[in-house]
Scaffold this motif. Structure first.
Motif, PDB file in Angstrom:
ATOM      1  N   LYS A   1      31.141  39.935  35.362  1.00  0.00           N
ATOM      2  CA  LYS A   1      31.919  39.059  36.238  1.00  0.00           C
ATOM      3  C   LYS A   1      33.242  39.669  36.709  1.00  0.00           C
ATOM      4  CE  LYS A   1      28.949  35.711  35.897  1.00  0.00           C
ATOM      5  NZ  LYS A   1      28.138  35.292  37.081  1.00  0.00           N
TER       6      LYS A   1
ATOM      7  N   ALA B   1      35.999  37.752  33.074  1.00  0.00           N
ATOM      8  CA  ALA B   1      35.369  36.646  33.785  1.00  0.00           C
ATOM      9  C   ALA B   1      36.388  35.525  33.983  1.00  0.00           C
ATOM     10  CB  ALA B   1      34.175  36.134  32.989  1.00  0.00           C
TER      11      ALA B   1
ATOM     12  N   ASP C   1      33.430  30.997  35.876  1.00  0.00           N
ATOM     13  CA  ASP C   1      32.245  31.762  35.489  1.00  0.00           C
ATOM     14  C   ASP C   1      31.670  31.242  34.178  1.00  0.00           C
ATOM     15  OD1 ASP C   1      32.412  33.533  37.686  1.00  0.00           O
ATOM     16  OD2 ASP C   1      33.882  34.773  36.640  1.00  0.00           O
TER      17      ASP C   1
END
Length: 288
Positions: A162, A169, A173
């Motif tokens: 991500k 992330a 996410d």
């Protein structure tokens, strides 16, 4: 007149050097963001990624300048579940031995940033990175298996997916994809490690946590397995330059695992621990 000429020439050289630095790092940063291997979503902090790629001191602190081996080496797998420190161990190997590591993948960013052996899968490299299970290929003569506890490995891979190599992330996410990622990754972590613990040739197991806690001891074991002599001075240099360019900046985050997720991962980890102990006992009997 000569002074003016010298001064003008010096300024030109400095300007060209600065231009090279700006262009080189700008292209590297652009490549990191746009790489097909690294997702386009940027890390939470653009400043962190910029500073990480502006670290020119890494050239001054290198222990050795890695190159392809002049003599054929046994094909050696450097196997791990994604997020288990494969790139970190490659950095350590290259610093300690001066021999490039290869990969079954071809990450353009890693190739630019210290791993020109990306994509090479022959006897000219010291070890070949793979995240595949053992049954995906049987060409290796020996193998190094990096085992990291599943909670940290799965989270690290989620952050890479991500946020890129050194990013994180985002909160959204975790809300959207985290549960599916953990469900899929838990079994993959178990079966990937289990398959390599059944490797037919010589196998060296590195516990990520032990490497982090006692790098000098674990690196010595690693180079001994590879049958490469490293002096104490060279080992000290490696231990002084452990970080590499692709270590994610430290950040405090809330544990994203539910009790159910943590229990499943603990069960898988205990099974792998038993298999590692069985493999080590078998290896000791073979050598005695």
């Amino acid at each position: 007149m000569s002074f003016r000429f010298w001064y003008s020439s010096s300024c030109s050289v400095v300007c060209l050097a600065l231009l090279y630095i700006v262009v080189f790092n700008g292209l590297s940063l652009y490549g990191l963001i746009k790489s097909t291997y690294t997702p386009v979503s940027l890390p939470t902090s653009r400043r962190n990624i910029y500073l990480a790629y502006l670290r020119y001191d890494r050239f001054l602190r290198k222990c050795k300048n890695p190159h392809l081996s002049k003599k054929p080496l046994p094909l050696t797998a450097l196997a791990s579940f994604p997020g288990s420190g494969n790139t970190w161990v490659r950095h350590i190997l290259q610093e300690a031995t001066g021999i490039l590591t290869g990969s079954v993948y071809n990450d353009s960013i890693l190739k630019i940033k210290g791993f020109p052996g990306e994509g090479i899968q022959n006897a000219s490299v010291l070890a070949i990175k793979t995240h595949s299970e053992l049954n995906a290929t049987m060409k290796f003569k020996r193998a190094i298996l990096i085992v990291r506890n599943p909670k940290d490995a799965i989270l690290a891979e989620f952050n890479r997916m991500k946020g890129g190599h050194i990013g994180y992330a985002k909160i959204e996410d975790f809300k959207k994809d985290w549960k599916i990622h953990v469900n899929n990754s838990a079994r993959n972590w178990f079966y990937m490690n289990k398959s390599w613990l059944n490797f037919h040739g010589d196998l060296h197991v590195i516990r990520y946590e032990k490497l982090k806690a006692h790098p000098n001891i674990e690196i010595q074991h690693l180079v001994d397995f590879l049958q490469i002599n490293v002096t104490q001075k060279e080992l000290q240099c490696v231990c002084g330059n452990l970080r590499g360019d692709f270590k994610r900046p430290a950040r405090n985050i809330t544990d994203p695992y539910t009790k159910e997720m943590a229990y499943i991962l603990m069960t898988y980890e205990k099974q792998i621990d038993r298999l590692i102990n069985q493999r080590l006992r078998y290896t000791k009997k073979e050598n005695s």
